[in-house]
Design a protein around this motif. Structure first.
Motif, short mmCIF file in Angstrom:
data_model
loop_
_atom_site.label_atom_id
_atom_site.label_comp_id
_atom_site.label_asym_id
_atom_site.label_seq_id
_atom_site.Cartn_x
_atom_site.Cartn_y
_atom_site.Cartn_z
N THR A 227 0.77 -1.22 -0.03
CA THR A 227 0.08 -0.06 0.14
C THR A 227 0.80 1.40 -0.11
OG1 THR A 227 -1.70 -1.07 1.18
CG2 THR A 227 -1.86 1.29 1.48
N THR A 228 1.80 1.13 1.01
CA THR A 228 2.65 2.34 0.98
C THR A 228 3.55 2.68 -0.40
OG1 THR A 228 3.06 2.18 3.32
CG2 THR A 228 4.76 3.51 2.21
N HIS A 229 4.19 1.62 -1.23
CA HIS A 229 4.46 1.79 -2.49
C HIS A 229 3.84 2.22 -3.26
CE1 HIS A 229 8.86 0.28 -1.87
NE2 HIS A 229 8.36 -0.88 -1.02
N LEU A 230 2.48 1.93 -3.53
CA LEU A 230 1.70 2.19 -4.37
C LEU A 230 1.26 3.65 -4.24
CD1 LEU A 230 -0.52 -1.03 -4.84
CD2 LEU A 230 1.00 -0.07 -6.43
N TYR A 231 1.19 4.18 -2.85
CA TYR A 231 0.71 5.61 -2.49
C TYR A 231 1.81 6.45 -3.14
CZ TYR A 231 0.11 9.48 0.78
OH TYR A 231 -0.17 10.86 0.95
N ARG A 232 3.20 5.68 -2.80
CA ARG A 232 4.24 6.83 -3.63
C ARG A 232 4.40 6.76 -5.18
NH1 ARG A 232 8.56 4.66 1.15
NH2 ARG A 232 7.48 6.13 2.83
N ILE A 233 4.03 5.60 -5.56
CA ILE A 233 4.02 5.45 -7.02
C ILE A 233 3.04 6.18 -7.92
CG2 ILE A 233 3.78 3.76 -9.09
CD1 ILE A 233 4.76 1.62 -6.96
N PHE A 234 2.01 6.26 -7.37
CA PHE A 234 0.84 7.14 -7.98
C PHE A 234 1.47 8.51 -8.46
CE2 PHE A 234 -3.02 4.48 -6.51
CZ PHE A 234 -2.49 3.33 -7.20
N PRO A 235 1.62 9.41 -7.51
CA PRO A 235 2.06 10.78 -7.76
C PRO A 235 3.35 10.99 -8.89
CG PRO A 235 2.04 10.50 -5.74
CD PRO A 235 2.04 9.15 -6.06
N LYS A 236 4.35 9.81 -8.71
CA LYS A 236 5.47 9.61 -9.66
C LYS A 236 4.72 9.48 -11.24
CE LYS A 236 8.66 7.88 -6.52
NZ LYS A 236 9.41 6.74 -6.02
N LEU A 237 3.97 8.75 -11.52
CA LEU A 237 3.31 8.29 -12.64
C LEU A 237 2.32 9.26 -13.02
CD1 LEU A 237 2.90 4.37 -12.35
CD2 LEU A 237 4.77 5.86 -13.64
N GLY A 238 1.90 10.21 -12.18
CA GLY A 238 0.89 11.26 -12.60
C GLY A 238 -0.49 10.73 -12.48
N ILE A 239 -0.89 9.78 -11.64
CA ILE A 239 -2.26 9.13 -11.72
C ILE A 239 -2.81 9.07 -10.26
CG2 ILE A 239 -1.42 7.42 -13.58
CD1 ILE A 239 -1.17 5.31 -11.46
#
Length: 63
Positions: free
Chosen positions: A31-43
């Motif tokens: 969950t934490t990784h996905l939370y950090r991934i979304f802004p990086k990908l602009g999603i």
């Protein structure tokens, strides 16, 4: 590298629990990784992952 792996698995439709089991991590870590991934990908959602990742990065065999 781990974030990309998690993003690929999530884009394939695996749940956080399934991803955690495959990678020997806790679902909360996923969950934490996905939370950090979304802004990086602009999603903003999991459903947008497949379109945000480079072509071919979500293809892999799922047992």
């Amino acid at each position: 590298m781990q974030e990309l792996q998690i993003a690929r698995l999530a884009a394939q439709g695996l749940s956080n629990k399934e991803i955690a089991e495959r990678l020997f991590l806790s679902p909360r870590t996923i969950t934490t990784h996905l939370y950090r991934i979304f802004p990086k990908l602009g999603i903003k959602s999991r459903g947008e992952l497949a379109h945000a990742l480079p072509a071919g990065s979500t293809t892999s065999s799922r047992p």
